[in-house]
Write a protein that holds these residues in place. Structure first.
Motif, mmCIF file in Angstrom:
data_model
loop_
_atom_site.group_PDB
_atom_site.id
_atom_site.type_symbol
_atom_site.label_atom_id
_atom_site.label_comp_id
_atom_site.label_asym_id
_atom_site.label_seq_id
_atom_site.Cartn_x
_atom_site.Cartn_y
_atom_site.Cartn_z
ATOM 1 N N ASP A 115 55.487 -5.990 -24.001
ATOM 2 C CA ASP A 115 54.488 -6.621 -23.136
ATOM 3 C C ASP A 115 53.866 -7.796 -23.871
ATOM 4 O O ASP A 115 53.846 -7.833 -25.104
ATOM 5 C CB ASP A 115 53.366 -5.624 -22.787
ATOM 6 N N ASN A 134 53.524 0.126 -25.375
ATOM 7 C CA ASN A 134 54.433 0.594 -24.330
ATOM 8 C C ASN A 134 55.853 0.579 -24.878
ATOM 9 O O ASN A 134 56.474 -0.470 -24.993
ATOM 10 C CB ASN A 134 54.321 -0.306 -23.099
ATOM 11 N N THR A 164 50.794 4.450 -20.429
ATOM 12 C CA THR A 164 51.613 3.282 -20.742
ATOM 13 C C THR A 164 52.695 3.028 -19.699
ATOM 14 O O THR A 164 53.138 1.895 -19.539
ATOM 15 C CB THR A 164 52.259 3.421 -22.133
ATOM 16 N N ASP A 165 53.124 4.078 -18.972
ATOM 17 C CA ASP A 165 54.142 3.857 -17.938
ATOM 18 C C ASP A 165 53.567 3.132 -16.729
ATOM 19 O O ASP A 165 54.296 2.449 -15.999
ATOM 20 C CB ASP A 165 54.799 5.167 -17.514
ATOM 21 N N GLY A 195 51.170 -0.262 -18.950
ATOM 22 C CA GLY A 195 51.744 -1.041 -20.040
ATOM 23 C C GLY A 195 50.982 -0.737 -21.322
ATOM 24 O O GLY A 195 50.312 0.286 -21.443
ATOM 25 N N THR A 196 51.083 -1.620 -22.300
ATOM 26 C CA THR A 196 50.359 -1.431 -23.553
ATOM 27 C C THR A 196 48.859 -1.354 -23.282
ATOM 28 O O THR A 196 48.300 -2.205 -22.593
ATOM 29 C CB THR A 196 50.655 -2.571 -24.534
ATOM 30 N N LYS A 202 47.377 -3.339 -16.365
ATOM 31 C CA LYS A 202 48.029 -3.565 -15.081
ATOM 32 C C LYS A 202 47.299 -2.842 -13.953
ATOM 33 O O LYS A 202 46.820 -1.740 -14.136
ATOM 34 C CB LYS A 202 49.487 -3.058 -15.145
#
Length: 337
Positions: free
Chosen positions: A79, A95, A316-317, A320-321, A337
């Protein structure tokens, strides 16, 4: 080519009193299958290969669509993340798909890496570290030998100078773990034991291992190195894949577990984050490091448990990070996100 003698020497000198797991353990998931951990060749399997055991003692591998992590992880890319905040504690839950990797930048400028996901995540972790302007690592921690934690560490070791490597006193027979040992040896380093009571030599923060408290035989998850890190009045708890036995032992040993941020154990599995641990930690935030999988991670039970405890949870899924910044008094999370 690596010789058998070299491999045996590495394993025997890794940590002198280490017992090598010789069984083929692993709890089955909801589909009745699991990944191979040890002696995989004996079963006609590759290291880490997902499979079922048939009644006649044979094994069966699933079709590609059944296999955990069959979509997503192979296409992993780093990311775009923001550099660490100067003079503050910056924690990046990277991530890396179905696996664990956490990077920490202390206010004094020290760099810490906890795990690096699977083998294929190694280059992704290197990309993250380069984005963040890392030129060396003061401390690398391998929480335990499972491939989705130790897999990418050898790649990181080849790209960055590392001053100290910590790992619990447990070994494994997989090529993935041997690659980690070889990379450590190539860099001329000696692995320092990660266990309850060991403090990391860092300025401006207090970082100590609170687990493992005991030895756990061939149960690799319970061996996980658990790190408690405090800066000012803020604290983080990084649990690896520690499960209920280790959690109970840390509580019984009266280790310092209270933290604002909990990195949930074992990717949100029901095997970890017991009600007792959650009460002891009393976090405001939780981070689940997880990717595409068929294990049921994170479990609805754990998500509901965190929600009932009014814990704000990041994944994280989905996010993201996940980046947390602490000034020693307050923790803020960068936009996800």
């Amino acid at each position: 080519m690596r010789t058998a003698r070299t491999t045996l020497l590495l394993l025997s000198t890794f940590l002198l009193s280490t017992n090598i797991a010789m069984a083929h353990p692993g709890a089955t998931d909801a589909k009745g299958g699991h990944t191979c951990r040890t002696n995989c060749a004996k079963w006609g399997l590759e290291d880490g290969e997902y499979h079922y055991h048939n009644g006649n003692g044979s094994t069966q591998t699933p079709t590609p669509t059944e296999s955990p992590n069959s979509s997503g992880d192979a296409k992993l890319k780093a990311d775009k993340i923001k550099p660490p905040a100067k003079g503050k504690l910056s924690v990046y839950f990277l991530n890396v798909g179905q696996g664990d990797a956490t990077y920490i930048k202390t206010p004094a400028g020290d760099d810490i890496l906890i795990d690096a996901g699977k083998n294929e995540a190694g280059d992704v972790v290197v990309d993250y570290l380069k984005q963040l302007g890392v030129d060396d690592l003061e401390i690398m921690i391998s929480t335990h030998p499972d491939a989705d934690h130790v897999g990418g560490l050898d790649t990181v070791l080849t790209h960055f100078k590392v001053e100290s490597v910590y790992a619990p006193k447990v070994s494994h027979t997989t090529d993935t773990f041997k690659d980690f040992l070889l990379a450590v040896k190539k860099e001329g380093l000696t692995i320092k034991e990660a266990k309850a009571g060991v403090t990391l030599p860092l300025k401006g923060v207090k970082a100590s291992f609170v687990g493992p408290v005991k030895a756990y035989g061939d149960d690799l998850n319970e061996w996980s190195a658990v790190l408690h890190l405090a800066y000012g009045t803020n604290a983080f708890l990084f649990t690896g894949d520690a499960e209920k036995k280790s959690e109970a032992d840390m509580i019984a040993a009266k280790k310092t577990l209270k933290a604002d941020v909990l990195k949930t154990g074992h990717h949100g599995s029901v095997s970890s984050t017991s009600p007792a641990l959650l009460k002891a930690v009393s976090p405001k935030y939780a981070v689940i490091s997880v990717g595409d999988n068929s294990y049921g991670h994170p479990a609805a039970t754990i998500l509901n448990r965190l929600k009932s405890a009014n814990v704000t949870t990041y994944r994280t899924d989905l996010n993201g990070t996940v980046t947390a910044i602490s000034d020693g008094k307050k923790i803020s999370f960068l936009k996800v996100k």
